[in-house]
Design a protein around this motif. Structure first.
Motif, short mmCIF file in Angstrom:
data_model
loop_
_atom_site.label_atom_id
_atom_site.label_comp_id
_atom_site.label_asym_id
_atom_site.label_seq_id
_atom_site.Cartn_x
_atom_site.Cartn_y
_atom_site.Cartn_z
N GLU A 49 -23.42 -49.51 -35.02
CA GLU A 49 -22.99 -49.80 -36.38
C GLU A 49 -21.96 -48.74 -36.77
OE1 GLU A 49 -25.26 -51.29 -40.18
OE2 GLU A 49 -25.66 -49.15 -39.83
N ARG A 68 -12.02 -59.29 -38.56
CA ARG A 68 -12.26 -60.74 -38.45
C ARG A 68 -11.42 -61.38 -37.36
NH1 ARG A 68 -12.54 -61.21 -44.91
NH2 ARG A 68 -14.80 -60.95 -45.11
N HIS A 73 -17.66 -59.25 -37.70
CA HIS A 73 -18.04 -59.57 -39.07
C HIS A 73 -18.19 -58.30 -39.90
CE1 HIS A 73 -18.69 -63.64 -37.69
NE2 HIS A 73 -19.35 -63.13 -36.67
N TYR A 75 -19.09 -56.05 -43.21
CA TYR A 75 -20.13 -56.18 -44.23
C TYR A 75 -20.33 -54.83 -44.90
CZ TYR A 75 -23.10 -54.03 -40.66
OH TYR A 75 -23.62 -53.19 -39.72
N ARG A 76 -21.15 -54.83 -45.95
CA ARG A 76 -21.59 -53.60 -46.60
C ARG A 76 -23.08 -53.73 -46.82
NH1 ARG A 76 -19.86 -53.22 -51.85
NH2 ARG A 76 -18.99 -55.28 -51.86
N HIS A 77 -23.78 -52.61 -46.82
CA HIS A 77 -25.20 -52.60 -47.16
C HIS A 77 -25.33 -52.63 -48.68
CE1 HIS A 77 -26.65 -51.99 -43.12
NE2 HIS A 77 -25.83 -50.97 -42.94
#
Length: 141
Positions: A49, A68, A73, A75-77
């Motif tokens: 990660e 992309r 992909h 993303y954010r937490h």
């Protein structure tokens, strides 16, 4: 620099990464890049990660688009800032493909946005868009 010129410049940078600029060779390079991505996915290298922090919204948009483009992909937490971009991939993908492309393209984007900004400010606000010079302490009166 026009929008078409900047798009052409981006394509040329991508061609550099693929080692060619002729259409047939570029198509072959795209196939090779796809095979490389497949090899990276099948390689025993662990997926990690990765967290990137980009406060410039244009550079963040560019980076997310590159992620992309390579089939990953972003993303954010929950509760992470909007400047944070997370992605799960291998170190080789980040070090050999994603980050070098991002650095080249972000420089082109920065130069283009700087040129456009100076032009607009120079035409609509004031012709002198140079930085403010340093001066010795002046009285406040």
């Amino acid at each position: 620099m026009t929008r078409d010129e900047i798009i052409e410049k981006i394509r040329k940078v991508e061609a550099l990464f693929m080692g060619t600029d002729s259409p047939g060779e570029m198509q072959a390079a795209l196939g090779a890049l796809d095979r490389l991505n497949a090899q990276l996915a099948a390689a025993p290298q662990p997926v990690e990660e990765w967290q990137f922090s980009m406060h410039d919204p244009w550079k963040r948009q560019l980076f997310i688009a590159l992620i992309r483009r390579h089939g990953l992909h972003p993303y954010r937490h929950p509760r992470q800032r909007s400047s944070t971009v997370m992605v799960r991939t291998t170190r080789a993908m980040v070090d050999q493909i994603l980050w070098p492309q991002y650095l080249e393209l972000s420089k082109i984007l920065h130069d283009y946005l700087d040129e456009v900004t100076r032009d607009i400010i120079g035409r609509s606000v004031h012709a002198d868009v140079s930085e403010a010079p340093e001066q010795a302490n002046l009285p406040l009166s």
